[in-house]
Scaffold this active site. Structure first.
Site, PDB file in Angstrom:
ATOM      1  N   ARG A 160      27.187   7.385  57.787  1.00  0.00           N
ATOM      2  CA  ARG A 160      27.058   8.595  58.589  1.00  0.00           C
ATOM      3  C   ARG A 160      26.576   8.182  59.977  1.00  0.00           C
ATOM      4  NH1 ARG A 160      24.497   9.926  53.599  1.00  0.00           N
ATOM      5  NH2 ARG A 160      25.578  11.569  52.435  1.00  0.00           N
ATOM      6  N   LYS A 191      20.750  10.973  53.471  1.00  0.00           N
ATOM      7  CA  LYS A 191      20.247  12.337  53.307  1.00  0.00           C
ATOM      8  C   LYS A 191      19.202  12.377  52.206  1.00  0.00           C
ATOM      9  CE  LYS A 191      24.219  15.014  54.982  1.00  0.00           C
ATOM     10  NZ  LYS A 191      25.227  16.048  54.638  1.00  0.00           N
ATOM     11  N   HIS A 258      32.576  11.061  61.682  1.00  0.00           N
ATOM     12  CA  HIS A 258      32.817  11.469  60.302  1.00  0.00           C
ATOM     13  C   HIS A 258      34.261  11.226  59.893  1.00  0.00           C
ATOM     14  CE1 HIS A 258      30.689  13.228  56.954  1.00  0.00           C
ATOM     15  NE2 HIS A 258      31.764  13.919  56.637  1.00  0.00           N
ATOM     16  N   ARG A 261      34.224   7.857  58.511  1.00  0.00           N
ATOM     17  CA  ARG A 261      33.597   7.864  57.180  1.00  0.00           C
ATOM     18  C   ARG A 261      34.595   8.343  56.132  1.00  0.00           C
ATOM     19  NH1 ARG A 261      28.761   8.348  54.168  1.00  0.00           N
ATOM     20  NH2 ARG A 261      28.564  10.253  52.925  1.00  0.00           N
ATOM     21  N   HIS A 284      26.565  10.033  47.973  1.00  0.00           N
ATOM     22  CA  HIS A 284      26.627  11.412  47.494  1.00  0.00           C
ATOM     23  C   HIS A 284      25.797  11.558  46.214  1.00  0.00           C
ATOM     24  CE1 HIS A 284      30.718  12.248  49.632  1.00  0.00           C
ATOM     25  NE2 HIS A 284      29.685  12.420  50.432  1.00  0.00           N
ATOM     26  N   TYR A 293      35.468  15.912  48.937  1.00  0.00           N
ATOM     27  CA  TYR A 293      35.615  15.136  50.159  1.00  0.00           C
ATOM     28  C   TYR A 293      36.901  14.325  50.168  1.00  0.00           C
ATOM     29  CZ  TYR A 293      33.844  12.113  53.950  1.00  0.00           C
ATOM     30  OH  TYR A 293      33.665  11.442  55.123  1.00  0.00           O
TER      31      TYR A 293
END
Length: 319
Positions: A160, A191, A258, A261, A284, A293
């Protein structure tokens, strides 16, 4: 104004007066733009048309009416986003009616629009991704080395943009992440403050070593990627640099972090079909996130299966 066609017989005249008063209120007192007022008028005409078919006055509309009309708009193909905008206009109108003591409660208050399907992330084709990664600019060797290293990490490791700019030169207690060149691993803070280890490819290692050589000493700044003023790069700066670089590279589509990615995940799936591995590499928490995704990649794999696998060619009804 009637956006839905000719006037409907069931329209209540008093409703028209209320709508005009409200539009005057948002135009004069709230000072909304003319186009916004026009859109409000269209949405409220739609509300009047729905109410006329019951028939019911606007001041007598209740929550079940609104929910029924939302379902009707959705079944007729209006998007969740479009319905949300209409509900916003209706909600404001009924808030105003409440202040005028003309309705006991706002019938739109707890109504939400249907969820729209998430748009598929855009990915570069393999040829475009390689063209972009192989591009080199002769304008400024320092910037070129930095930007090339960023591209290699974003596309080669699926980082990211926040993880990329958070990388430091070396490991430390304060570091949000760093690249260990001898072990060819990037340690990133993703994250939810979750740390994960991501392999770094050989091309990225070469680009990183070149960048570190040209980066120069900057003892007061631990960041791996810095700007010309010596401060840590921001995500916005990376977006701008990638967009400019993709145009220089001759790509038809401007590239953003992104997109690289998703290109990483897409190309990994096309090569390995290992969804669990891609999930881990992307960081994830749930496999469902990876599935959403990479929907395009499953479509690609399904077509390949149908075209190549012997069991996919069995005639229907031969079971």
């Amino acid at each position: 104004m009637n956006a839905a066609g000719p006037p409907i017989a069931g329209l209540v005249p008093q409703d028209g007066a209320l709508v005009e008063r409200y539009l005057e209120y948002v135009r004069v007192e709230k000072r909304l733009a003319a186009r916004t007022v026009e859109l409000y008028a269209l949405d409220l005409q739609k509300l009047r048309d729905f109410a006329a078919q019951v028939p019911v006055a606007l001041t007598a509309v209740r929550n079940p009416h609104i929910r029924r009309w939302v379902a009707l708009m959705h079944s007729n193909g209006r998007s969740g986003r479009g319905i949300a905008l209409i509900l916003s206009g209706w909600r404001g109108f009924y808030t105003w009616l409440g202040r005028q003591h003309l309705v006991p409660s706002n019938p739109v208050q707890d109504v939400r629009s249907p969820k729209s399907p998430k748009p598929l992330p855009k990915a570069l084709g393999v040829d475009d991704a390689v063209q972009f990664a192989n591009f080199h600019s002769a304008d400024n060797p320092w910037l070129e080395a930095r930007d090339a290293a960023m591209v290699e990490l974003l596309y080669g490791s699926g980082l990211r943009v926040g993880e990329l700019v958070g990388l430091d030169l070396v490991a430390s207690k304060e570091a949000r992440g760093w690249v260990d060149i001898p072990s060819a691993m990037a340690h990133v803070l993703g994250k939810g403050s979750k740390v994960r280890d991501v392999p770094v490819g050989s091309m990225a290692l070469v680009a990183l070593q070149k960048w570190q050589t040209l980066r120069g000493d900057c003892p007061e700044q631990a960041a791996l990627f810095i700007g010309r003023n010596g401060t840590r790069l921001t995500p916005q700066s990376v977006w701008q640099r990638l967009r400019s670089r993709s145009l220089q590279a001759g790509l038809a589509t401007p590239v953003h972090p992104h997109m690289l990615r998703h290109s990483f995940a897409s190309h990994m799936l096309q090569s390995s079909s290992d969804l669990r591995a891609v999930q881990e590499l992307l960081g994830h928490a749930n496999i469902s996130t990876t599935q959403v995704y990479t929907r395009l990649d499953f479509q690609h794999l399904a077509r390949a299966y149908d075209a190549a696998h012997p069991r996919a060619k069995a005639k229907k009804g031969s079971e």
